[in-house]
Design a protein around this motif. Structure first.
Motif, PDB file in Angstrom:
ATOM      1  N   LYS A  38       0.897  -1.164  -0.055  1.00  0.00           N
ATOM      2  CA  LYS A  38      -0.045  -0.095  -0.062  1.00  0.00           C
ATOM      3  C   LYS A  38       0.969   1.204   0.054  1.00  0.00           C
ATOM      4  O   LYS A  38       0.668   2.173  -0.887  1.00  0.00           O
ATOM      5  CB  LYS A  38      -0.991  -0.104   1.404  1.00  0.00           C
ATOM      6  CG  LYS A  38      -2.190  -0.794   1.082  1.00  0.00           C
ATOM      7  CD  LYS A  38      -3.090  -0.672   2.007  1.00  0.00           C
ATOM      8  CE  LYS A  38      -4.515  -0.901   1.860  1.00  0.00           C
ATOM      9  NZ  LYS A  38      -5.519  -0.692   2.744  1.00  0.00           N
ATOM     10  N   TYR A  42       0.939   3.895  -3.092  1.00  0.00           N
ATOM     11  CA  TYR A  42       0.743   5.330  -2.854  1.00  0.00           C
ATOM     12  C   TYR A  42       1.811   6.223  -3.336  1.00  0.00           C
ATOM     13  O   TYR A  42       1.728   7.447  -3.862  1.00  0.00           O
ATOM     14  CB  TYR A  42       0.147   5.835  -1.357  1.00  0.00           C
ATOM     15  CG  TYR A  42      -0.689   6.909  -1.284  1.00  0.00           C
ATOM     16  CD1 TYR A  42      -1.957   6.902  -1.444  1.00  0.00           C
ATOM     17  CD2 TYR A  42      -0.079   8.022  -0.716  1.00  0.00           C
ATOM     18  CE1 TYR A  42      -2.770   8.060  -1.462  1.00  0.00           C
ATOM     19  CE2 TYR A  42      -0.789   9.166  -0.653  1.00  0.00           C
ATOM     20  CZ  TYR A  42      -2.215   9.197  -1.007  1.00  0.00           C
ATOM     21  OH  TYR A  42      -2.756  10.497  -0.752  1.00  0.00           O
ATOM     22  N   ALA A 244      -3.581   9.690   3.356  1.00  0.00           N
ATOM     23  CA  ALA A 244      -3.598   8.188   3.024  1.00  0.00           C
ATOM     24  C   ALA A 244      -3.710   7.273   4.292  1.00  0.00           C
ATOM     25  O   ALA A 244      -3.733   6.068   4.231  1.00  0.00           O
ATOM     26  CB  ALA A 244      -2.326   7.997   2.335  1.00  0.00           C
ATOM     27  N   TRP A 247      -6.737   5.056   4.885  1.00  0.00           N
ATOM     28  CA  TRP A 247      -6.681   3.814   3.983  1.00  0.00           C
ATOM     29  C   TRP A 247      -5.625   3.017   4.138  1.00  0.00           C
ATOM     30  O   TRP A 247      -5.799   1.907   3.691  1.00  0.00           O
ATOM     31  CB  TRP A 247      -6.613   4.607   2.453  1.00  0.00           C
ATOM     32  CG  TRP A 247      -6.369   3.934   1.234  1.00  0.00           C
ATOM     33  CD1 TRP A 247      -7.381   3.412   0.723  1.00  0.00           C
ATOM     34  CD2 TRP A 247      -4.917   3.556   0.629  1.00  0.00           C
ATOM     35  NE1 TRP A 247      -6.570   2.332  -0.286  1.00  0.00           N
ATOM     36  CE2 TRP A 247      -5.373   2.571  -0.365  1.00  0.00           C
ATOM     37  CE3 TRP A 247      -3.779   3.846   0.835  1.00  0.00           C
ATOM     38  CZ2 TRP A 247      -4.432   2.260  -1.226  1.00  0.00           C
ATOM     39  CZ3 TRP A 247      -2.971   3.210   0.127  1.00  0.00           C
ATOM     40  CH2 TRP A 247      -3.128   2.515  -1.005  1.00  0.00           C
ATOM     41  N   GLY A 251      -9.173   1.563   5.907  1.00  0.00           N
ATOM     42  CA  GLY A 251     -10.250   2.233   5.834  1.00  0.00           C
ATOM     43  C   GLY A 251     -10.900   2.319   4.611  1.00  0.00           C
ATOM     44  O   GLY A 251     -10.296   2.084   3.620  1.00  0.00           O
ATOM     45  N   SER A 252     -12.122   2.495   4.540  1.00  0.00           N
ATOM     46  CA  SER A 252     -12.881   2.584   3.096  1.00  0.00           C
ATOM     47  C   SER A 252     -14.252   3.500   3.079  1.00  0.00           C
ATOM     48  O   SER A 252     -14.120   4.291   3.982  1.00  0.00           O
ATOM     49  CB  SER A 252     -13.450   1.122   2.748  1.00  0.00           C
ATOM     50  OG  SER A 252     -14.564   0.959   3.432  1.00  0.00           O
ATOM     51  N   GLU A 253     -14.651   3.462   1.792  1.00  0.00           N
ATOM     52  CA  GLU A 253     -15.644   4.642   1.787  1.00  0.00           C
ATOM     53  C   GLU A 253     -16.932   4.353   2.688  1.00  0.00           C
ATOM     54  O   GLU A 253     -17.904   5.045   2.592  1.00  0.00           O
ATOM     55  CB  GLU A 253     -16.236   4.523   0.229  1.00  0.00           C
ATOM     56  CG  GLU A 253     -16.449   3.194  -0.294  1.00  0.00           C
ATOM     57  CD  GLU A 253     -17.108   3.225  -1.703  1.00  0.00           C
ATOM     58  OE1 GLU A 253     -16.958   4.487  -2.307  1.00  0.00           O
ATOM     59  OE2 GLU A 253     -17.470   2.352  -2.405  1.00  0.00           O
ATOM     60  N   GLY A 275      -8.185  12.530   5.211  1.00  0.00           N
ATOM     61  CA  GLY A 275      -8.460  11.001   4.962  1.00  0.00           C
ATOM     62  C   GLY A 275      -9.903  10.449   4.521  1.00  0.00           C
ATOM     63  O   GLY A 275     -10.057   9.600   3.889  1.00  0.00           O
ATOM     64  N   GLU A 278      -9.979  11.454   0.674  1.00  0.00           N
ATOM     65  CA  GLU A 278      -9.466  10.221   0.212  1.00  0.00           C
ATOM     66  C   GLU A 278     -10.048   8.953  -0.042  1.00  0.00           C
ATOM     67  O   GLU A 278     -10.223   8.249  -1.001  1.00  0.00           O
ATOM     68  CB  GLU A 278      -8.060   9.946   0.903  1.00  0.00           C
ATOM     69  CG  GLU A 278      -7.286   8.948  -0.046  1.00  0.00           C
ATOM     70  CD  GLU A 278      -6.907   9.226  -1.345  1.00  0.00           C
ATOM     71  OE1 GLU A 278      -6.758   8.369  -2.211  1.00  0.00           O
ATOM     72  OE2 GLU A 278      -6.563  10.457  -1.582  1.00  0.00           O
ATOM     73  N   MET A 279     -10.826   8.396   1.125  1.00  0.00           N
ATOM     74  CA  MET A 279     -11.670   7.496   1.068  1.00  0.00           C
ATOM     75  C   MET A 279     -13.064   7.459   0.286  1.00  0.00           C
ATOM     76  O   MET A 279     -13.581   6.799  -0.201  1.00  0.00           O
ATOM     77  CB  MET A 279     -11.995   6.897   2.545  1.00  0.00           C
ATOM     78  CG  MET A 279     -10.663   6.291   3.198  1.00  0.00           C
ATOM     79  SD  MET A 279     -10.904   5.618   4.745  1.00  0.00           S
ATOM     80  CE  MET A 279     -11.841   6.972   5.651  1.00  0.00           C
TER      81      MET A 279
END
Length: 617
Positions: A38, A42, A244, A247, A251-253, A275, A278-279
């Motif tokens: 990850k 990024y 980031a 994430w 983490g997610s939407e 953050g 970003e998500m």
């Protein structure tokens, strides 16, 4: 057939053996691999930005999300939901107000003084859409510091929220805008009236376009215990890295992030709001942290991730126990400063929430993340991480208050498990942008000729240790650690030991000078739990059994509350300055008396005998 079956059996046995060896010798291998993948992914994205000069900033990401998921809740504040589109359009309105006035241009700096509220984010985003850099002022700022902050970042415009108009002092070259004009100053212009009439159409994208990741986008003031605030330069590179964080931890939407920290602090603004963007998630913004409302809010808004810093989790653990404390959807906490005793108590009370400690200063060029979740560690390193990020732990002389250098004048590495000063090498992949308006302050954070002539490192000022499994543990701040009886005393370690006493709710350990003695003697300000009473005998027995002689606090100061910074860190400076004189301190004071085998009240007579050297220390 038997030959083939034998090969299959051997292959399976080999795979199983490798699996066992990996589990025994490299238990964190796969977690490290997935985390590093990850990080590299990024980082590659940021490198592409550098090579193509097509920088996608945080505000660009927000606009993209507003176009992709316009009706999704972005922000919840005091029960009111604001969608991505709502915040995008309101920030457009603010940008258009200033655009029509013609008073701001791309590259200008604007100061923002506002409590946590939706308009903080709208003003921030609106100004960034004009290509301005925004200086987040600490809401605890005093009038005398205001001009200093302006001079640091070169701001000529100030935007203030409700309750701060009284701080305004008007200079001829400073333009002041208030969301609501609550002062008698006729020169103060009101934003809300103009925003109601302004267009919500987007400003030209060219205004916000950034051609370099190293361009400044924010100034965040770091507040020490003394002196004037320092304006840390926050570039697009730093803000993208911070965004980031959630994430990287998985983490997610679908997450709902709870932000109870002040937005002027990098944790809330860069990691929390950044953050969330970003998500493509939702955040719940709290005007001010409330321990009593925390879990009710989490249940009400289906919070899944929360942010913490300093003593916040301790405050939650100190709340009266209630039924159903583990009934919530929170699965992750992200922050720093979580002590081991609080960490364990937090898990016991509220369930096995994954606590994700991270380490990094606002202005620093290094970050550690404890993606494993080991209690007590602020981060984790390994062979591959060290290839990407150059850092070192060097020996530090507590008496001289400086790093130890050898006969050639170079610093010395510490061994595994030993405590050392954390230094981070400055280079193209890990630049240090320093402080606005002060080359001297920037230079003070640098260490040169550390291992070879010409090298440059960022001095974090933090004492750390790296154990045999490559976990990074925070020990103390340089200056917080004091020396007594020829030994170094780490305040955090003593604080953790005191936290195990059943009647102590909170402790703050520091060193005080005793005339005629070298170094500083240990002293602890403590808060006694409401349902308990202070016991000098019990505390004496505890420190005698669990602390070495040099680390035992000689003095105890009882307090009803603990002075904190705006970011929930214990304030030591005033305590150190006030010392242990019972004639000048109203709080109850106690002294470690070996003849009584107890902490006894510190009277004026006893105080005099200590100064006269008549008491055992």
């Amino acid at each position: 057939m038997f030959f083939s079956l034998g090969w299959v059996t051997a292959l399976v046995a080999g795979i199983f053996a490798l699996h066992v060896v990996q589990k025994l010798c490299f238990p964190y291998f796969w977690k490290d691999v997935f985390y590093l993948v990850k990080v590299i992914r990024y980082g590659a994205r940021l490198e592409i930005f550098k090579m193509t000069s097509k920088v996608v900033t945080i505000i660009d990401r927000f606009v993209q999300q507003a176009e992709r998921i316009p009706t999704k809740p972005f922000l919840i504040y005091e029960g009111v939901t604001y969608t991505y589109q709502d915040i995008n359009e309101r920030s457009n309105k603010l940008a258009n107000v200033f655009l029509e006035q013609g008073m701001l241009k791309k590259g200008d700096s604007v100061a923002l003084l506002m409590n946590n509220e939706p308009d903080f984010i709208c003003v921030w985003f609106g100004l960034i859409k004009l290509g301005c850099a925004v200086a987040f002022l600490n809401t605890n700022i005093k009038s005398r510091s205001l001009l200093h902050c302006f001079n640091c970042c070169g701001a000529k415009t100030l935007v203030v929220g409700a309750g701060y108009n009284g701080l305004i002092f008007l200079e001829d070259n400073i333009s002041v805008w208030a969301m609501k004009n609550e002062s008698s100053h006729t020169e103060v212009q009101t934003l809300l009236d103009k925003m109601d009439k302004a267009s919500d159409k987007p400003t030209p994208p060219a205004l916000r376009a950034a051609t370099s990741l190293k361009a400044a986008t924010l100034y965040i003031f770091t507040s020490g215990t003394t002196g004037l605030p320092k304006a840390a330069v926050i570039t697009h590179l730093q803000s993208l890295k911070a965004a980031a964080g959630f994430w990287a931890y998985g983490g997610s939407e679908d997450d709902v992030v709870y932000i109870p920290l002040p937005l002027y602090h990098s944790a809330a603004s860069l990691i929390g709001v950044g953050g969330t963007i970003e998500m493509g998630a939702t955040c719940v913004l709290k005007k001010k942290f409330s321990a009593s409302q925390f879990w009710n809010d989490c249940r009400k808004y289906d919070v899944t991730i929360f942010q913490y810093i300093g003593e916040l989790c301790r405050y939650l653990c100190n709340q009266p126990k209630a039924e159903g404390e583990k009934k919530h959807k929170v699965h992750m906490g992200v922050g720093n400063g979580l002590r081991q005793d609080v960490w364990r108590e937090f898990h016991r009370r509220f369930g096995e929430i994954r606590m994700c400690e991270l380490y990094g200063s606002t202005e620093g060029n290094l970050c550690f993340m404890n993606h494993i979740g080991k209690i007590g560690a602020v981060g984790r390193s390994n062979f591959f991480y060290k290839l990407l990020f150059k850092y070192d732990l060097v020996r530090y002389d507590m008496v001289r208050d400086e790093p130890v250098r050898n006969s050639q004048g170079f610093c010395q590495h510490v061994n595994k498990g030993e405590t050392g000063l954390l230094l981070s090498k400055i280079g193209a992949s890990s630049p240090f942008f320093g402080y606005a308006g002060s080359k001297q302050l920037t230079e003070k954070k640098l260490m040169r000729n550390v291992f070879v002539k010409g090298d440059v490192y960022f001095n974090t000022g933090d004492l750390m240790a790296e154990d045999a499994e490559d976990f990074i543990c925070f020990k103390d701040r340089v200056g917080d650690t004091f020396r007594w009886k020829g030994e170094n005393v780490a305040t955090t370690e003593v604080t953790e030991v005191l936290g195990l006493v059943d009647f102590i709710q909170e402790a703050n350990v520091y060193g005080v000078e005793i005339p005629g003695n070298e170094g500083r003697a240990g002293m602890a300000a403590i808060i006694v739990r409401p349902e308990c009473e202070f016991s000098g005998k019990k505390l004496f027995d505890h420190v005698l059994n669990d602390l070495p002689g040099y680390a035992r606090p000689l003095f105890i100061r009882l307090q009803e509350s603990m002075e904190m910074t705006g970011t929930f860190k214990q304030q030591k400076f005033n305590l150190v300055e006030s010392g242990f004189n019972p004639s000048t301190i109203c709080s109850p004071l106690y002294f470690l008396d070996f003849s009584e085998k107890s902490y006894v009240p510190l009277t004026n007579t006893l105080y005099g005998s200590i100064l006269a050297g008549e008491r055992k220390l």
